[in-house]
Design an enzyme around this catalytic site. Structure first.
Site, PDB file in Angstrom:
ATOM      1  N   ASP A 183     -32.742  56.998 -28.074  1.00  0.00           N
ATOM      2  CA  ASP A 183     -31.379  56.746 -27.181  1.00  0.00           C
ATOM      3  C   ASP A 183     -30.334  57.811 -27.561  1.00  0.00           C
ATOM      4  OD1 ASP A 183     -28.960  55.987 -25.929  1.00  0.00           O
ATOM      5  OD2 ASP A 183     -29.357  53.750 -26.249  1.00  0.00           O
ATOM      6  N   LYS A 232     -23.500  59.568 -20.807  1.00  0.00           N
ATOM      7  CA  LYS A 232     -22.243  59.880 -21.190  1.00  0.00           C
ATOM      8  C   LYS A 232     -21.739  61.258 -20.828  1.00  0.00           C
ATOM      9  CE  LYS A 232     -21.619  55.995 -24.431  1.00  0.00           C
ATOM     10  NZ  LYS A 232     -20.828  55.176 -23.562  1.00  0.00           N
ATOM     11  N   PHE A 256     -27.162  49.113 -30.363  1.00  0.00           N
ATOM     12  CA  PHE A 256     -26.368  49.193 -29.035  1.00  0.00           C
ATOM     13  C   PHE A 256     -26.898  50.045 -27.844  1.00  0.00           C
ATOM     14  CE2 PHE A 256     -23.033  49.892 -25.912  1.00  0.00           C
ATOM     15  CZ  PHE A 256     -22.492  48.423 -25.741  1.00  0.00           C
TER      16      PHE A 256
END
Length: 404
Positions: free
Chosen positions: A231, A260, A146
Protein backbone atom coordinates in the site's frame (compact mmCIF):
# COMPACT_ATOMS: atom_id res chain seq x y z
CA UNK A 1 -5.69 44.42 7.73
CA UNK A 2 -6.84 47.29 9.96
CA UNK A 3 -8.43 47.26 13.38
CA UNK A 4 -11.86 47.77 11.81
CA UNK A 5 -11.60 44.78 9.48
CA UNK A 6 -13.79 41.85 10.46
CA UNK A 7 -12.18 38.41 10.40
CA UNK A 8 -14.06 35.93 8.20
CA UNK A 9 -12.56 32.76 9.70
CA UNK A 10 -14.83 32.47 12.79
CA UNK A 11 -17.99 32.86 10.70
CA UNK A 12 -16.81 30.40 8.04
CA UNK A 13 -15.97 27.84 10.72
CA UNK A 14 -19.38 28.29 12.34
CA UNK A 15 -21.16 27.88 8.99
CA UNK A 16 -19.25 24.69 8.25
CA UNK A 17 -20.05 23.33 11.72
CA UNK A 18 -23.77 23.79 11.15
CA UNK A 19 -23.90 21.62 8.04
CA UNK A 20 -21.29 18.89 8.33
CA UNK A 21 -21.04 15.61 10.19
CA UNK A 22 -18.10 15.27 12.57
CA UNK A 23 -15.86 12.90 10.66
CA UNK A 24 -12.81 15.17 11.03
CA UNK A 25 -11.44 17.53 13.66
CA UNK A 26 -9.80 20.17 11.46
CA UNK A 27 -7.59 22.98 12.63
CA UNK A 28 -9.39 26.34 12.78
CA UNK A 29 -8.06 27.49 9.41
CA UNK A 30 -10.21 28.25 6.34
CA UNK A 31 -8.11 28.08 3.20
CA UNK A 32 -9.05 29.88 0.02
CA UNK A 33 -5.93 29.84 -2.18
CA UNK A 34 -2.72 27.86 -2.61
CA UNK A 35 0.46 27.93 -4.64
CA UNK A 36 3.51 25.72 -4.31
CA UNK A 37 4.10 24.99 -0.63
CA UNK A 38 1.94 27.87 0.60
CA UNK A 39 -1.77 28.40 1.23
CA UNK A 40 -3.74 31.54 2.11
CA UNK A 41 -6.80 31.72 4.34
CA UNK A 42 -9.97 33.78 3.93
CA UNK A 43 -8.45 36.58 6.01
CA UNK A 44 -5.34 36.82 3.85
CA UNK A 45 -2.95 35.04 6.20
CA UNK A 46 -0.38 32.76 4.55
CA UNK A 47 0.64 29.36 5.89
CA UNK A 48 3.44 26.99 4.96
CA UNK A 49 1.74 23.68 4.18
CA UNK A 50 3.65 20.86 5.87
CA UNK A 51 0.88 18.29 5.45
CA UNK A 52 0.42 18.43 1.66
CA UNK A 53 -2.98 16.76 1.79
CA UNK A 54 -1.52 13.64 3.45
CA UNK A 55 0.82 13.40 0.42
CA UNK A 56 -1.92 14.06 -2.16
CA UNK A 57 -0.12 17.34 -2.92
CA UNK A 58 3.37 15.97 -3.48
CA UNK A 59 3.80 18.37 -6.41
CA UNK A 60 2.51 21.36 -4.49
CA UNK A 61 -0.61 23.44 -4.89
CA UNK A 62 -1.53 24.26 -8.49
CA UNK A 63 1.54 22.79 -10.15
CA UNK A 64 1.59 24.54 -13.57
CA UNK A 65 2.00 21.38 -15.64
CA UNK A 66 -0.80 19.58 -13.82
CA UNK A 67 -3.14 22.57 -13.99
CA UNK A 68 -2.46 22.89 -17.72
CA UNK A 69 -3.25 19.22 -18.28
CA UNK A 70 -6.52 19.58 -16.35
CA UNK A 71 -7.52 22.76 -18.19
CA UNK A 72 -6.84 21.20 -21.59
CA UNK A 73 -8.95 18.14 -20.75
CA UNK A 74 -11.79 20.22 -19.27
CA UNK A 75 -12.24 21.81 -22.69
CA UNK A 76 -12.65 18.40 -24.34
CA UNK A 77 -14.42 15.72 -22.27
CA UNK A 78 -14.42 14.83 -18.58
CA UNK A 79 -16.41 11.60 -18.24
CA UNK A 80 -17.47 8.73 -20.45
CA UNK A 81 -17.88 5.94 -17.85
CA UNK A 82 -16.05 2.69 -18.48
CA UNK A 83 -18.83 1.63 -20.86
CA UNK A 84 -16.65 3.27 -23.52
CA UNK A 85 -12.94 3.82 -24.09
CA UNK A 86 -11.62 7.40 -24.23
CA UNK A 87 -8.42 8.70 -25.80
CA UNK A 88 -6.62 9.42 -22.48
CA UNK A 89 -7.07 5.94 -21.01
CA UNK A 90 -4.47 3.88 -22.85
CA UNK A 91 -1.58 6.27 -22.28
CA UNK A 92 -2.34 6.66 -18.57
CA UNK A 93 -2.44 2.90 -18.05
CA UNK A 94 0.64 2.30 -20.22
CA UNK A 95 2.77 4.97 -18.55
CA UNK A 96 1.73 4.06 -15.00
CA UNK A 97 2.36 0.36 -15.64
CA UNK A 98 5.82 1.25 -16.94
CA UNK A 99 6.56 3.41 -13.89
CA UNK A 100 5.60 0.47 -11.66
CA UNK A 101 7.39 -2.14 -13.76
CA UNK A 102 4.12 -4.06 -14.10
CA UNK A 103 2.03 -5.25 -17.03
CA UNK A 104 -1.46 -4.07 -16.05
CA UNK A 105 -3.14 -1.19 -14.24
CA UNK A 106 -6.69 -0.90 -12.92
CA UNK A 107 -7.67 2.74 -12.25
CA UNK A 108 -10.10 3.68 -9.50
CA UNK A 109 -10.79 6.92 -7.62
CA UNK A 110 -9.97 6.90 -3.92
CA UNK A 111 -7.28 5.12 -1.97
CA UNK A 112 -9.85 3.05 -0.11
CA UNK A 113 -11.28 1.86 -3.44
CA UNK A 114 -7.83 0.81 -4.55
CA UNK A 115 -7.32 -1.17 -1.34
CA UNK A 116 -10.73 -2.81 -1.78
CA UNK A 117 -9.68 -3.67 -5.33
CA UNK A 118 -6.47 -5.25 -4.07
CA UNK A 119 -8.45 -7.30 -1.55
CA UNK A 120 -10.88 -8.56 -4.19
CA UNK A 121 -8.13 -9.39 -6.67
CA UNK A 122 -6.09 -11.17 -3.99
CA UNK A 123 -9.05 -13.32 -2.98
CA UNK A 124 -10.01 -14.17 -6.55
CA UNK A 125 -6.38 -15.01 -7.35
CA UNK A 126 -6.31 -17.22 -4.28
CA UNK A 127 -9.35 -19.18 -5.42
CA UNK A 128 -8.59 -19.39 -9.13
CA UNK A 129 -4.81 -19.65 -9.16
CA UNK A 130 -3.63 -20.89 -5.77
CA UNK A 131 -6.58 -23.21 -5.29
CA UNK A 132 -7.82 -22.06 -1.88
CA UNK A 133 -11.27 -23.47 -1.02
CA UNK A 134 -14.12 -21.05 -1.68
CA UNK A 135 -14.77 -18.66 1.20
CA UNK A 136 -11.57 -19.61 3.08
CA UNK A 137 -9.11 -16.98 1.77
CA UNK A 138 -7.09 -15.11 4.39
CA UNK A 139 -5.13 -11.88 4.07
CA UNK A 140 -2.46 -10.98 6.62
CA UNK A 141 -2.20 -7.34 7.68
CA UNK A 142 -0.23 -5.42 10.29
CA UNK A 143 -1.34 -3.92 13.59
CA UNK A 144 -1.60 -0.11 13.59
CA UNK A 145 -2.32 -0.16 9.86
CA UNK A 146 -4.27 2.48 8.02
CA UNK A 147 -5.65 1.43 4.64
CA UNK A 148 -8.92 3.41 4.56
CA UNK A 149 -12.31 3.59 6.22
CA UNK A 150 -14.72 1.32 4.37
CA UNK A 151 -16.49 -1.31 6.47
CA UNK A 152 -14.25 -4.07 5.14
CA UNK A 153 -11.04 -2.11 5.73
CA UNK A 154 -11.92 -1.01 9.26
CA UNK A 155 -12.65 -4.65 10.01
CA UNK A 156 -8.90 -5.22 10.22
CA UNK A 157 -8.00 -1.90 11.83
CA UNK A 158 -6.59 -1.91 15.37
CA UNK A 159 -7.53 1.75 15.93
CA UNK A 160 -10.66 1.93 18.14
CA UNK A 161 -11.65 5.31 16.68
CA UNK A 162 -11.71 3.83 13.18
CA UNK A 163 -13.31 0.51 14.12
CA UNK A 164 -15.63 0.80 17.13
CA UNK A 165 -19.39 0.66 16.46
CA UNK A 166 -19.04 -0.19 12.76
CA UNK A 167 -19.51 -3.96 13.06
CA UNK A 168 -20.34 -6.66 12.20
CA UNK A 169 -16.87 -6.94 10.74
CA UNK A 170 -15.71 -8.63 7.56
CA UNK A 171 -13.85 -11.90 8.27
CA UNK A 172 -10.79 -13.21 6.48
CA UNK A 173 -8.03 -11.00 7.92
CA UNK A 174 -5.21 -11.95 10.27
CA UNK A 175 -3.45 -9.15 12.17
CA UNK A 176 0.22 -9.48 13.17
CA UNK A 177 2.65 -6.96 14.69
CA UNK A 178 4.27 -4.65 12.13
CA UNK A 179 7.90 -5.49 11.50
CA UNK A 180 7.73 -8.91 13.18
CA UNK A 181 9.00 -11.54 10.73
CA UNK A 182 8.43 -14.43 13.15
CA UNK A 183 4.79 -13.48 13.77
CA UNK A 184 4.20 -13.23 10.03
CA UNK A 185 5.74 -16.63 9.38
CA UNK A 186 3.58 -18.23 12.06
CA UNK A 187 0.42 -16.59 10.69
CA UNK A 188 0.75 -18.00 7.16
CA UNK A 189 -1.49 -20.98 6.41
CA UNK A 190 -2.46 -22.80 3.21
CA UNK A 191 -5.42 -20.36 3.04
CA UNK A 192 -3.22 -17.25 3.01
CA UNK A 193 -3.61 -15.44 -0.32
CA UNK A 194 -1.90 -12.11 0.38
CA UNK A 195 0.12 -10.03 2.81
CA UNK A 196 -1.03 -6.41 2.71
CA UNK A 197 1.38 -3.91 4.25
CA UNK A 198 2.38 -0.24 4.20
CA UNK A 199 6.10 0.13 3.48
CA UNK A 200 6.00 2.92 6.09
CA UNK A 201 3.01 3.25 8.41
CA UNK A 202 1.89 6.86 8.07
CA UNK A 203 -1.14 7.20 10.33
CA UNK A 204 0.65 5.23 13.04
CA UNK A 205 3.26 7.99 13.24
CA UNK A 206 5.49 7.44 10.18
CA UNK A 207 6.80 4.10 11.46
CA UNK A 208 9.74 2.73 9.46
CA UNK A 209 10.13 -1.09 9.50
CA UNK A 210 13.28 -2.78 10.82
CA UNK A 211 16.04 -3.23 8.23
CA UNK A 212 15.55 -6.45 6.32
CA UNK A 213 11.89 -6.85 7.23
CA UNK A 214 10.47 -6.51 3.74
CA UNK A 215 13.13 -8.76 2.26
CA UNK A 216 11.91 -11.38 4.74
CA UNK A 217 8.29 -10.68 3.78
CA UNK A 218 9.16 -11.15 0.11
CA UNK A 219 10.92 -14.44 0.83
CA UNK A 220 8.01 -15.75 2.88
CA UNK A 221 5.51 -14.82 0.18
CA UNK A 222 7.60 -16.58 -2.44
CA UNK A 223 8.01 -19.65 -0.24
CA UNK A 224 4.29 -20.01 0.45
CA UNK A 225 2.86 -18.79 -2.90
CA UNK A 226 1.32 -15.66 -1.36
CA UNK A 227 0.84 -12.26 -3.00
CA UNK A 228 2.86 -9.39 -1.53
CA UNK A 229 0.76 -6.22 -1.71
CA UNK A 230 2.34 -2.84 -0.97
CA UNK A 231 0.00 0.00 0.00
CA UNK A 232 1.96 2.97 -1.36
CA UNK A 233 -1.00 5.37 -1.27
CA UNK A 234 0.69 7.77 1.14
CA UNK A 235 4.32 6.59 1.00
CA UNK A 236 4.69 6.33 -2.77
CA UNK A 237 5.26 8.58 -5.76
CA UNK A 238 8.34 10.39 -4.55
CA UNK A 239 7.50 11.06 -0.92
CA UNK A 240 10.43 9.13 0.60
CA UNK A 241 13.11 9.93 -1.98
CA UNK A 242 12.30 6.96 -4.22
CA UNK A 243 9.35 6.42 -6.55
CA UNK A 244 8.07 3.83 -4.07
CA UNK A 245 9.01 3.59 -0.41
CA UNK A 246 9.45 -0.16 -0.68
CA UNK A 247 12.41 0.44 -3.01
CA UNK A 248 14.43 1.36 0.08
CA UNK A 249 14.02 -2.27 1.14
CA UNK A 250 15.27 -3.65 -2.18
CA UNK A 251 12.19 -5.72 -2.97
CA UNK A 252 9.40 -5.63 -5.54
CA UNK A 253 5.81 -6.45 -4.49
CA UNK A 254 3.35 -8.40 -6.58
CA UNK A 255 0.88 -5.54 -6.43
CA UNK A 256 1.18 -1.80 -5.85
CA UNK A 257 -1.76 0.10 -4.38
CA UNK A 258 -1.59 3.78 -5.35
CA UNK A 259 -3.59 6.95 -4.75
CA UNK A 260 -3.29 10.46 -3.29
CA UNK A 261 -0.42 12.07 -5.28
CA UNK A 262 -1.50 10.16 -8.40
CA UNK A 263 -4.23 12.78 -8.83
CA UNK A 264 -1.81 15.69 -8.55
CA UNK A 265 -3.90 17.36 -5.86
CA UNK A 266 -6.56 18.09 -8.51
CA UNK A 267 -8.81 15.05 -8.84
CA UNK A 268 -9.07 11.79 -6.87
CA UNK A 269 -7.17 9.11 -8.77
CA UNK A 270 -6.11 5.70 -7.48
CA UNK A 271 -4.99 2.45 -9.05
CA UNK A 272 -3.59 -1.00 -8.50
CA UNK A 273 -0.72 -2.23 -10.66
CA UNK A 274 0.32 -5.85 -11.07
CA UNK A 275 1.31 -8.35 -13.73
CA UNK A 276 -1.17 -10.15 -15.94
CA UNK A 277 -1.09 -13.35 -13.92
CA UNK A 278 -2.53 -11.41 -10.97
CA UNK A 279 -4.80 -8.66 -12.33
CA UNK A 280 -5.80 -10.86 -15.22
CA UNK A 281 -8.08 -12.88 -12.93
CA UNK A 282 -10.71 -10.13 -13.21
CA UNK A 283 -13.31 -10.51 -15.94
CA UNK A 284 -15.82 -7.95 -17.27
CA UNK A 285 -18.60 -7.24 -14.79
CA UNK A 286 -16.72 -8.50 -11.74
CA UNK A 287 -15.38 -5.11 -10.62
CA UNK A 288 -15.84 -1.53 -11.72
CA UNK A 289 -16.31 2.16 -11.08
CA UNK A 290 -18.26 4.77 -13.03
CA UNK A 291 -15.63 7.44 -12.47
CA UNK A 292 -12.59 5.16 -12.32
CA UNK A 293 -10.16 6.02 -15.11
CA UNK A 294 -12.22 8.97 -16.35
CA UNK A 295 -10.68 11.28 -19.00
CA UNK A 296 -9.90 14.14 -16.62
CA UNK A 297 -8.30 11.81 -14.08
CA UNK A 298 -6.24 10.08 -16.77
CA UNK A 299 -5.04 13.37 -18.27
CA UNK A 300 -3.83 14.58 -14.88
CA UNK A 301 -2.48 11.16 -13.88
CA UNK A 302 -0.47 10.88 -17.09
CA UNK A 303 1.19 14.21 -16.35
CA UNK A 304 1.93 13.04 -12.79
CA UNK A 305 3.66 9.95 -14.18
CA UNK A 306 5.60 12.13 -16.63
CA UNK A 307 6.85 14.31 -13.77
CA UNK A 308 7.94 11.26 -11.79
CA UNK A 309 9.61 9.62 -14.79
CA UNK A 310 12.29 12.34 -14.79
CA UNK A 311 13.40 11.35 -11.29
CA UNK A 312 13.73 15.03 -10.33
CA UNK A 313 11.13 14.92 -7.56
CA UNK A 314 12.55 11.75 -6.07
CA UNK A 315 16.04 13.30 -5.96
CA UNK A 316 14.66 16.48 -4.47
CA UNK A 317 12.84 14.54 -1.76
CA UNK A 318 15.96 12.56 -0.90
CA UNK A 319 18.26 15.59 -0.73
CA UNK A 320 15.91 17.93 1.11
CA UNK A 321 14.79 15.04 3.29
CA UNK A 322 18.31 14.68 4.63
CA UNK A 323 18.25 18.32 5.62
CA UNK A 324 14.79 18.06 7.19
CA UNK A 325 15.76 15.07 9.30
CA UNK A 326 19.06 16.63 10.35
CA UNK A 327 17.22 19.72 11.57
CA UNK A 328 14.58 17.65 13.37
CA UNK A 329 17.07 15.29 14.99
CA UNK A 330 18.85 18.31 16.43
CA UNK A 331 15.68 18.97 18.45
CA UNK A 332 15.86 15.61 20.26
CA UNK A 333 16.37 16.41 23.92
CA UNK A 334 14.97 19.91 23.36
CA UNK A 335 11.27 19.10 23.45
CA UNK A 336 11.43 16.25 20.93
CA UNK A 337 11.70 12.62 22.07
CA UNK A 338 12.17 10.87 18.72
CA UNK A 339 12.10 11.43 14.96
CA UNK A 340 11.30 8.82 12.28
CA UNK A 341 10.78 8.78 8.54
CA UNK A 342 12.39 8.93 5.14
CA UNK A 343 12.71 11.66 2.54
CA UNK A 344 10.31 14.55 3.04
CA UNK A 345 8.22 12.64 5.56
CA UNK A 346 8.73 12.66 9.31
CA UNK A 347 6.98 11.55 12.45
CA UNK A 348 8.02 13.72 15.39
CA UNK A 349 7.32 12.60 18.96
CA UNK A 350 6.86 15.67 21.15
CA UNK A 351 7.72 15.37 24.84
CA UNK A 352 4.25 14.68 26.32
CA UNK A 353 5.21 16.69 29.40
CA UNK A 354 5.28 19.76 27.14
CA UNK A 355 2.46 19.38 24.62
CA UNK A 356 0.00 16.98 23.09
CA UNK A 357 0.21 16.54 19.34
CA UNK A 358 -2.96 18.58 18.92
CA UNK A 359 -1.60 21.43 21.00
CA UNK A 360 1.62 21.35 19.00
CA UNK A 361 -0.09 21.65 15.60
CA UNK A 362 -2.42 24.36 16.91
CA UNK A 363 0.57 26.40 18.04
CA UNK A 364 2.35 25.76 14.77
CA UNK A 365 -0.71 27.02 12.90
CA UNK A 366 -0.63 30.19 14.98
CA UNK A 367 2.93 30.66 13.72
CA UNK A 368 1.95 30.03 10.10
CA UNK A 369 2.87 26.34 9.64
CA UNK A 370 0.27 23.63 8.99
CA UNK A 371 0.91 20.05 10.17
CA UNK A 372 -1.16 17.17 11.57
CA UNK A 373 -1.11 15.31 14.85
CA UNK A 374 -1.65 11.61 15.42
CA UNK A 375 -1.69 9.32 18.46
CA UNK A 376 -1.01 11.43 21.52
CA UNK A 377 2.04 13.63 21.19
CA UNK A 378 3.15 12.72 17.67
CA UNK A 379 2.98 15.15 14.75
CA UNK A 380 3.52 14.37 11.08
CA UNK A 381 5.43 16.58 8.68
CA UNK A 382 5.06 16.00 4.93
CA UNK A 383 5.70 19.16 2.89
CA UNK A 384 5.14 19.24 -0.86
CA UNK A 385 8.18 18.04 -2.77
CA UNK A 386 8.53 21.56 -4.24
CA UNK A 387 9.41 22.95 -0.79
CA UNK A 388 12.72 24.81 -0.54
CA UNK A 389 15.55 24.41 1.95
CA UNK A 390 14.72 27.85 3.33
CA UNK A 391 11.08 26.92 3.83
CA UNK A 392 12.12 23.75 5.67
CA UNK A 393 14.33 25.84 7.95
CA UNK A 394 11.47 28.24 8.59
CA UNK A 395 9.08 25.44 9.54
CA UNK A 396 11.58 23.71 11.85
CA UNK A 397 12.41 27.06 13.44
CA UNK A 398 8.73 27.49 14.28
CA UNK A 399 8.62 24.00 15.78
CA UNK A 400 11.67 24.79 17.90
CA UNK A 401 10.01 28.00 19.04
CA UNK A 402 6.86 26.33 20.35
CA UNK A 403 8.98 23.81 22.26
CA UNK A 404 11.20 26.35 23.96
Amino acid sequence: MTSVDILRTPDELARAERHTAHNYHPLPVVITEGEGAWVTDVDGRRYLDFLAGYSALNFGHRHPGLIAAAHAQLDRITLTSRAFVHDQFAEFCRSLAALCGKELVLPMNTGAEAVETAIKVSRKWGYQVKGVADGRAEIIVAADNFHGRTTTIVSFSTDPDAKADFGPYTPGFIVVPYGDEVALREAITPNTVAVLLEPIQGEAGVLVPPAGYFAAVRALCDEHNVLMVADEIQSGLGRTGRTFAIEHEGVVPDMYVLGKALGGGIVPVSAVAADRDVLGVLKPGEHGSTFGGNPLACAVGTEVVRLLATGDFQRRSAELGEHLHARLNALIGHGVVAVRGRGLWAGVDIDPALLTGRQAVERLAERGVLAKDTHGSTIRLAPPLVVTREEIDHAVDQLAAILS
